[in-house]
Design an enzyme around this catalytic site. Structure first.
Site, mmCIF file in Angstrom:
data_model
loop_
_atom_site.group_PDB
_atom_site.id
_atom_site.type_symbol
_atom_site.label_atom_id
_atom_site.label_comp_id
_atom_site.label_asym_id
_atom_site.label_seq_id
_atom_site.Cartn_x
_atom_site.Cartn_y
_atom_site.Cartn_z
ATOM 1 N N ASP A 92 5.151 -11.329 11.192
ATOM 2 C CA ASP A 92 4.288 -10.171 11.447
ATOM 3 C C ASP A 92 2.861 -10.532 11.091
ATOM 4 O O ASP A 92 2.095 -10.995 11.938
ATOM 5 C CB ASP A 92 4.770 -8.963 10.658
ATOM 6 C CG ASP A 92 3.915 -7.719 10.904
ATOM 7 O OD1 ASP A 92 3.007 -7.773 11.766
ATOM 8 O OD2 ASP A 92 4.133 -6.695 10.236
ATOM 9 N N GLU A 150 11.660 -9.258 8.200
ATOM 10 C CA GLU A 150 10.285 -9.373 8.687
ATOM 11 C C GLU A 150 9.338 -9.802 7.571
ATOM 12 O O GLU A 150 9.377 -9.256 6.468
ATOM 13 C CB GLU A 150 9.860 -8.015 9.247
ATOM 14 C CG GLU A 150 8.496 -7.997 9.905
ATOM 15 C CD GLU A 150 8.205 -6.641 10.534
ATOM 16 O OE1 GLU A 150 7.024 -6.378 10.808
ATOM 17 O OE2 GLU A 150 9.151 -5.860 10.745
ATOM 18 N N ASP A 165 7.212 4.381 14.968
ATOM 19 C CA ASP A 165 7.601 5.653 14.354
ATOM 20 C C ASP A 165 6.434 6.425 13.762
ATOM 21 O O ASP A 165 6.630 7.495 13.184
ATOM 22 C CB ASP A 165 8.664 5.434 13.281
ATOM 23 C CG ASP A 165 8.196 4.510 12.151
ATOM 24 O OD1 ASP A 165 7.112 3.899 12.290
ATOM 25 O OD2 ASP A 165 8.905 4.396 11.143
ATOM 26 N N LYS A 179 1.538 -6.369 17.351
ATOM 27 C CA LYS A 179 0.849 -5.121 17.038
ATOM 28 C C LYS A 179 -0.540 -5.167 17.662
ATOM 29 O O LYS A 179 -1.277 -6.151 17.499
ATOM 30 C CB LYS A 179 0.744 -4.921 15.523
ATOM 31 C CG LYS A 179 2.098 -4.748 14.835
ATOM 32 C CD LYS A 179 1.951 -4.592 13.329
ATOM 33 C CE LYS A 179 3.301 -4.373 12.661
ATOM 34 N NZ LYS A 179 3.195 -4.289 11.188
ATOM 35 N N LYS A 194 11.927 -0.974 3.818
ATOM 36 C CA LYS A 194 10.855 -1.675 3.119
ATOM 37 C C LYS A 194 11.385 -2.264 1.812
ATOM 38 O O LYS A 194 12.018 -1.567 1.010
ATOM 39 C CB LYS A 194 9.691 -0.719 2.819
ATOM 40 C CG LYS A 194 8.952 -0.241 4.062
ATOM 41 C CD LYS A 194 8.173 -1.350 4.743
ATOM 42 C CE LYS A 194 7.336 -0.834 5.898
ATOM 43 N NZ LYS A 194 6.584 -1.909 6.566
ATOM 44 N N ASP A 217 11.884 -5.326 5.932
ATOM 45 C CA ASP A 217 10.465 -5.682 6.040
ATOM 46 C C ASP A 217 9.912 -5.869 4.644
ATOM 47 O O ASP A 217 9.725 -4.905 3.892
ATOM 48 C CB ASP A 217 9.690 -4.582 6.771
ATOM 49 C CG ASP A 217 8.240 -4.983 7.039
ATOM 50 O OD1 ASP A 217 7.862 -6.121 6.680
ATOM 51 O OD2 ASP A 217 7.496 -4.171 7.622
ATOM 52 N N ARG A 233 0.817 -1.201 0.000
ATOM 53 C CA ARG A 233 0.000 0.000 0.000
ATOM 54 C C ARG A 233 0.860 1.264 0.000
ATOM 55 O O ARG A 233 2.052 1.224 0.295
ATOM 56 C CB ARG A 233 -0.932 0.040 1.218
ATOM 57 C CG ARG A 233 -0.201 0.035 2.562
ATOM 58 C CD ARG A 233 -1.157 0.252 3.717
ATOM 59 N NE ARG A 233 -0.495 0.158 5.011
ATOM 60 C CZ ARG A 233 -0.942 0.718 6.122
ATOM 61 N NH1 ARG A 233 -2.062 1.417 6.108
ATOM 62 N NH2 ARG A 233 -0.287 0.582 7.266
ATOM 63 N N THR A 269 11.060 3.931 9.659
ATOM 64 C CA THR A 269 10.787 3.225 8.416
ATOM 65 C C THR A 269 11.262 4.013 7.210
ATOM 66 O O THR A 269 10.994 5.211 7.086
ATOM 67 C CB THR A 269 9.283 2.947 8.282
ATOM 68 O OG1 THR A 269 8.848 2.158 9.395
ATOM 69 C CG2 THR A 269 8.977 2.196 6.989
ATOM 70 N N LYS A 329 14.304 0.583 9.434
ATOM 71 C CA LYS A 329 13.559 -0.533 8.855
ATOM 72 C C LYS A 329 13.375 -0.233 7.371
ATOM 73 O O LYS A 329 12.684 0.721 7.001
ATOM 74 C CB LYS A 329 12.211 -0.733 9.533
ATOM 75 C CG LYS A 329 11.384 -1.854 8.884
ATOM 76 C CD LYS A 329 9.981 -1.938 9.446
ATOM 77 C CE LYS A 329 9.939 -2.787 10.683
ATOM 78 N NZ LYS A 329 8.558 -3.169 11.046
ATOM 79 N N ASP A 342 9.220 -0.629 17.000
ATOM 80 C CA ASP A 342 8.926 0.009 15.714
ATOM 81 C C ASP A 342 7.674 0.862 15.887
ATOM 82 O O ASP A 342 6.580 0.478 15.497
ATOM 83 C CB ASP A 342 8.731 -1.057 14.629
ATOM 84 C CG ASP A 342 8.382 -0.470 13.270
ATOM 85 O OD1 ASP A 342 8.893 0.627 12.954
ATOM 86 O OD2 ASP A 342 7.609 -1.103 12.527
#
Length: 363
Positions: A243, A218, A322, A267, A162, A190, A24, A135, A160, A320
């Protein structure tokens, strides 16, 4: 002290830059805010972002679940009877973990405030400050390297990254980033479910051969592909974290017992709130497994709750949180201090410390 009202509102917080992952792209952080008030005037705050591609929930489904199903069950309840209220919440409806999380956070907040203590203290923590990673969104190698340099200049020592796009481009992203910052930062990857098992193993081994110092990777494969996740974990040169594959305490037990992953990302929106997070932490502690406390691009209200958890338990090896730092402005008063850098400073304010959400538009 009885629950007098439960209201929902919407908080829109523009991001400094778009948040881009393999699944996304987001320009505005959206939070459904929950406000619980008692007959004595005490207020508890909770929040949940709509993350349809992970939990299946939207703004409409979260507000509908809270207003139409959950609120009628909790009105008139004693806010100091936390366990009983959480039982009512958990049994109110199936799934809808983000809606439950928003109310769960507000219930824990008002519980702490009713006792006059910060939640971290009630959990047995010491109120220490914690450090979050930041991130680096999915983009071209050059842009990601520039963003990493900017993060280092802001004081971040953990990033982190992506990945999960085109595999060859993912390698170039990491190569460009490491060439730009060297060993000045600790790198977490991730993939957000963006790789197939075989290609994940191939690229991770290529990264190790290239000398890339990676702390963990991740969710390399699809959330439902537990065999694929285990395949990668058995062959990865770096620790693998589950995750999206771990959304409940049952999932956590399955992941740990089958060694489908080395670590778990907790989470609140996946597991239904603080209560679910504490259950996963108990399992992780029992098996000696380390966890990350993360978030689903969440604002300060729910990030505050996650910070209280992260600062309280020794099995939390990484943080994590942020989301608040990614926003162009804060529209929430109180709570832990989210600096422009990695440090999140806890305080002695009761509950999670949130005092108001002046930016919310109420239903």
């Amino acid at each position: 002290m009885k629950i007098k009202s439960i209201n929902t509102g919407l908080l829109l917080s523009p991001l400094k830059t778009p948040f881009i992952t393999a699944v996304r792209s987001v320009d505005v952080l959206t939070d459904v805010i929950v406000r619980i008030e008692t007959d004595s005037g005490l207020v508890g705050w909770g929040a949940a972002p709509p993350t349809a591609k992970v939990t299946g929930e939207t703004v409409g489904s979260i507000t509908g679940a809270v207003n139409e199903v959950i609120a009628p069950l909790l009105l008139g309840s004693d806010c100091e009877y936390l366990e009983g209220n959480l039982e009512l919440l958990d049994g109110a409806l199936l799934h809808n973990t983000s809606a439950k999380a928003a109310v769960d956070i507000a219930l824990h907040d008002i519980w702490g405030k009713s006792i006059g203590q910060p939640v971290w203290k009630l959990f047995g923590g010491n109120g220490k400050s914690i450090a979050s990673d930041v991130t680096i969104s999915l983009n071209s190698p050059e842009v990601m390297a520039a963003d990493t340099i900017a993060a280092v200049e802001r004081g971040f020592s953990i990033v982190k990254i992506k990945v999960g796009g085109e595999v060859s481009l993912d390698f170039e992203r990491l190569k460009t980033i490491f060439n730009a910052v060297g060993s000045d930062v600790k790198v977490r990857l991730d993939a957000n479910q963006g790789w197939k098992p075989n290609e994940a193993v191939k690229i991770l081994n290529e990264m190790e051969a290239a000398g890339f110092a990676i702390e963990l990777v991740e969710q390399p494969v699809k959330s439902f592909d537990m065999d694929g996740l285990r395949f990668v974990t058995e062959r990865s040169p770096f620790p693998v974290m589950a995750d999206e594959s771990c959304q409940s305490v049952k999932d956590a037990i399955d992941v740990i017992k089958t060694h489908a992953a080395d670590m778990i990302n907790i989470k609140l929106m996946k597991c239904g709130g603080v209560r679910g997070a504490l259950r996963i932490i108990s399992v992780a502690q029992a098996f000696g497994v380390k966890v990350m406390v993360g978030a689903m691009l969440e604002g300060k209200v729910s990030a505050a709750a996650a910070a209280h958890i992260a600062s309280s338990f020794s099995c939390v090896a990484s943080v994590d949180l942020d989301g608040p730092n990614l926003c162009s402005e804060h529209q929430v008063s109180g709570g832990p201090a989210f600096t422009n850098g990695p440090e999140i400073h806890m305080n002695d304010n009761a509950g999670f410390g949130i005092t108001d959400v002046p930016g919310a538009v109420w239903n």
